[in-house]
Design a protein around this motif. Structure first.
Motif, mmCIF file in Angstrom:
data_model
loop_
_atom_site.group_PDB
_atom_site.id
_atom_site.type_symbol
_atom_site.label_atom_id
_atom_site.label_comp_id
_atom_site.label_asym_id
_atom_site.label_seq_id
_atom_site.Cartn_x
_atom_site.Cartn_y
_atom_site.Cartn_z
ATOM 1 N N ASN A 97 1.645 -1.899 -5.583
ATOM 2 C CA ASN A 97 1.991 -2.940 -6.567
ATOM 3 C C ASN A 97 0.721 -3.670 -7.003
ATOM 4 O O ASN A 97 -0.273 -3.739 -6.262
ATOM 5 C CB ASN A 97 2.994 -3.922 -5.972
ATOM 6 C CG ASN A 97 2.477 -4.590 -4.710
ATOM 7 O OD1 ASN A 97 1.608 -4.054 -4.026
ATOM 8 N ND2 ASN A 97 3.015 -5.733 -4.382
ATOM 9 N N ARG A 116 -1.185 -7.053 -9.435
ATOM 10 C CA ARG A 116 -0.972 -8.461 -9.763
ATOM 11 C C ARG A 116 -0.446 -8.643 -11.199
ATOM 12 O O ARG A 116 0.540 -9.334 -11.410
ATOM 13 C CB ARG A 116 -2.275 -9.240 -9.579
ATOM 14 C CG ARG A 116 -2.122 -10.726 -9.939
ATOM 15 C CD ARG A 116 -3.458 -11.442 -9.888
ATOM 16 N NE ARG A 116 -3.967 -11.473 -8.530
ATOM 17 C CZ ARG A 116 -5.243 -11.270 -8.206
ATOM 18 N NH1 ARG A 116 -6.119 -10.977 -9.157
ATOM 19 N NH2 ARG A 116 -5.646 -11.355 -6.961
ATOM 20 N N ASN A 137 1.588 -3.523 -13.149
ATOM 21 C CA ASN A 137 2.643 -3.252 -12.178
ATOM 22 C C ASN A 137 3.728 -2.351 -12.781
ATOM 23 O O ASN A 137 4.237 -1.424 -12.128
ATOM 24 C CB ASN A 137 3.254 -4.566 -11.692
ATOM 25 C CG ASN A 137 3.916 -4.425 -10.346
ATOM 26 O OD1 ASN A 137 3.358 -3.844 -9.420
ATOM 27 N ND2 ASN A 137 5.118 -4.946 -10.233
ATOM 28 N N ILE A 184 4.685 -5.215 -0.791
ATOM 29 C CA ILE A 184 5.345 -6.321 -1.476
ATOM 30 C C ILE A 184 5.656 -7.429 -0.468
ATOM 31 O O ILE A 184 5.767 -7.188 0.747
ATOM 32 C CB ILE A 184 6.638 -5.849 -2.168
ATOM 33 C CG1 ILE A 184 7.583 -5.200 -1.153
ATOM 34 C CG2 ILE A 184 6.322 -4.891 -3.299
ATOM 35 C CD1 ILE A 184 8.911 -4.773 -1.744
ATOM 36 N N TYR A 207 4.167 -9.557 -5.755
ATOM 37 C CA TYR A 207 2.792 -9.285 -5.349
ATOM 38 C C TYR A 207 2.236 -10.466 -4.568
ATOM 39 O O TYR A 207 2.513 -11.632 -4.877
ATOM 40 C CB TYR A 207 1.923 -9.020 -6.581
ATOM 41 C CG TYR A 207 0.453 -8.847 -6.265
ATOM 42 C CD1 TYR A 207 -0.059 -7.608 -5.939
ATOM 43 C CD2 TYR A 207 -0.413 -9.950 -6.286
ATOM 44 C CE1 TYR A 207 -1.403 -7.444 -5.654
ATOM 45 C CE2 TYR A 207 -1.758 -9.801 -5.996
ATOM 46 C CZ TYR A 207 -2.256 -8.550 -5.668
ATOM 47 O OH TYR A 207 -3.590 -8.397 -5.376
#
Length: 443
Positions: free
Chosen positions: A157, A159, A164, A193, A199
């Motif tokens: 993942n 930011r 994303n 996560i 995030y």
């Protein structure tokens, strides 16, 4: 009508042919990694971009001194959607034709997310997806040659929500192609996560302490983050390597030369057993050692059983949802020939068997456990063993019969009532005492 049937048959054939053989190999049994690596050491080659470069250091620490050799330098593959990717993929196919590795670990795609920048419409997205899937297929097939096990790590993942979203689109394609090509997919997205599914730069490391796991750019990892990512890869590899090493002891898993190399103790025991059998056969009809070897039932079938030891790997759940492989020593003690003859002789139906009933159960790790239950000896030698169909269990629960109650017990509803007497307690039949009314009806 005939044309419709032919069209339907052709469609079904195309669907079957559309699924590659690699998708059918998973789940059919057997180890994912070859059980017989050269020199009993698994060679691992890392392929990918800068994310793979950071993962390399974590894997070297994780597999230190465990029969796994990590190549000190990764195979550089910056991306799959670059302008010169066709040339780079051709070089990869050529390089891995002669590469000696048994395992390939791939992590690539951080730069490929930019190829989705200007693709807004659904038509352009579908075109990009088909092209990306075709290039992933090319890499997977090149690495799968030579019976090489391939592990593909998805993108983590990120930011920025745009990055994303692109990472999730790319992971969907990678996961699908991994299944169809017989490749292990390792989900790095779900592993980093936070508790809300979003995030976070910080999180628990492999020791459980809160550490900074991601780099300031929101894409790459910190040193602690790469160690945690290596932990998830290590968990998958160790599980498959343990399964492969378990299958090394299967007689049909390898030829006699491979078995003698991976299991020399079993080969030695078999050689000693063959030598004893030859010596007993040569001495048959004589006295001394041959008579002792064939002691028991007199026909030579009962022999001394030597002490044998073995090992079995059992998987047990460990902390944080991981699996641990525990090696258990299985010891079969030495058994004299007289004992073997006693428990293997023919049994008579007039008395209980010496061995009793045998119960078989399976425990994790492919181990079969056999237990014998010996019935208690009957103190009365003249009393024969009850037939199983005459037992109370069979008559009540199988046939549905109602057993007659003992006279005078609470569940005895016969009338006239039986009055217990001293003679009844001594074992004599009780006397029938009529109650009020001779008709026997209840009042």
């Amino acid at each position: 009508m005939l044309r419709a049937l032919l069209t339907l048959a052709l469609s079904a054939l195309l669907i079957v042919r559309a699924v590659p053989a690699g998708a059918q190999e998973q789940g059919l049994g057997g180890s994912f990694i070859t059980p017989f690596p050269e020199n009993d050491v698994y060679q691992v080659q890392l392929v990918g971009d800068w994310l793979a470069e950071g993962l390399l250091g974590g894997l070297v620490q994780a597999f230190s001194g465990q029969g796994v050799s990590i190549a000190p330098k990764r195979y550089d593959l910056p991306g799959l959607m670059r302008s010169n990717s066709t040339t780079e993929l051709g070089a990869l196919e050529q390089a891995f034709t002669s590469d000696p590795s048994h395992i390939a670990i791939v992590m690539v795609g951080a730069q490929d997310r930019y190829s989705l920048n200007r693709r807004r419409s659904a038509e352009n997205i579908d075109e990009w997806r088909n092209e990306y899937a075709a290039r992933i297929d090319r890499v997977m097939r090149a690495l799968r040659k030579g019976n090489r096990a391939v592990y593909w790590i998805g993108l983590p993942n990120m930011r920025r929500w745009q990055d994303n979203e692109r990472a999730q689109r790319m992971n969907d394609v990678i996961r699908e192609r991994a299944y169809l090509n017989g490749v292990r997919y390792i989900d790095a997205y779900a592993s980093f996560i936070d508790e809300n599914g979003g995030y976070s730069d910080w999180g628990p490391d492999i020791t459980g302490k809160s550490r900074r796991l991601r780099d300031r750019d929101g894409v790459h990892f910190s040193e602690a983050g790469y160690l945690k990512l290596a932990h998830f890869v290590e968990r998958e590899l160790k599980r498959d390597i343990a399964q492969a090493r378990t299958e090394r002891s299967i007689p049909l898993a390898g030829d006699s030369a491979e078995q003698s190399r991976v299991n020399p103790e079993k080969v030695r025991l078999r050689a000693e057993e063959a030598a004893r059998e030859r010596a007993a056969k040569n001495a048959k009809g004589g006295s001394g050692s041959a008579a002792l070897a064939n002691a028991g039932n007199g026909d030579g079938s009962a022999r001394d059983q030597r002490l044998e030891t073995g090992k079995v790997d059992i998987r047990i759940p460990g902390p944080e949802g991981t699996e641990q492989v525990v090696t258990v020593d299985i010891v079969r003690p030495a058994i004299p020939a007289s004992i073997v003859a006693l428990v293997t002789r023919k049994q008579s139906n007039d008395k209980a068997a010496s061995m009793g009933d045998v119960l078989v159960d399976q425990i994790p790790g492919g181990l079969t456990v056999m237990s014998s239950i010996t019935p208690a000896r009957n103190s009365d030698p003249t009393r024969r063993r009850m037939s199983p169909t005459q037992s109370a269990y069979f008559r009540v629960l199988e046939k549905g019969e109602r057993l007659p109650p003992k006279p005078g017990r609470a569940d005895d509803f016969t009338w006239p009532r039986v009055q217990p007497t001293a003679s009844a307690q001594a074992g004599e039949p009780p006397a029938m005492v009529p109650g009020d009314g001779s008709t026997g009806s209840n009042r």
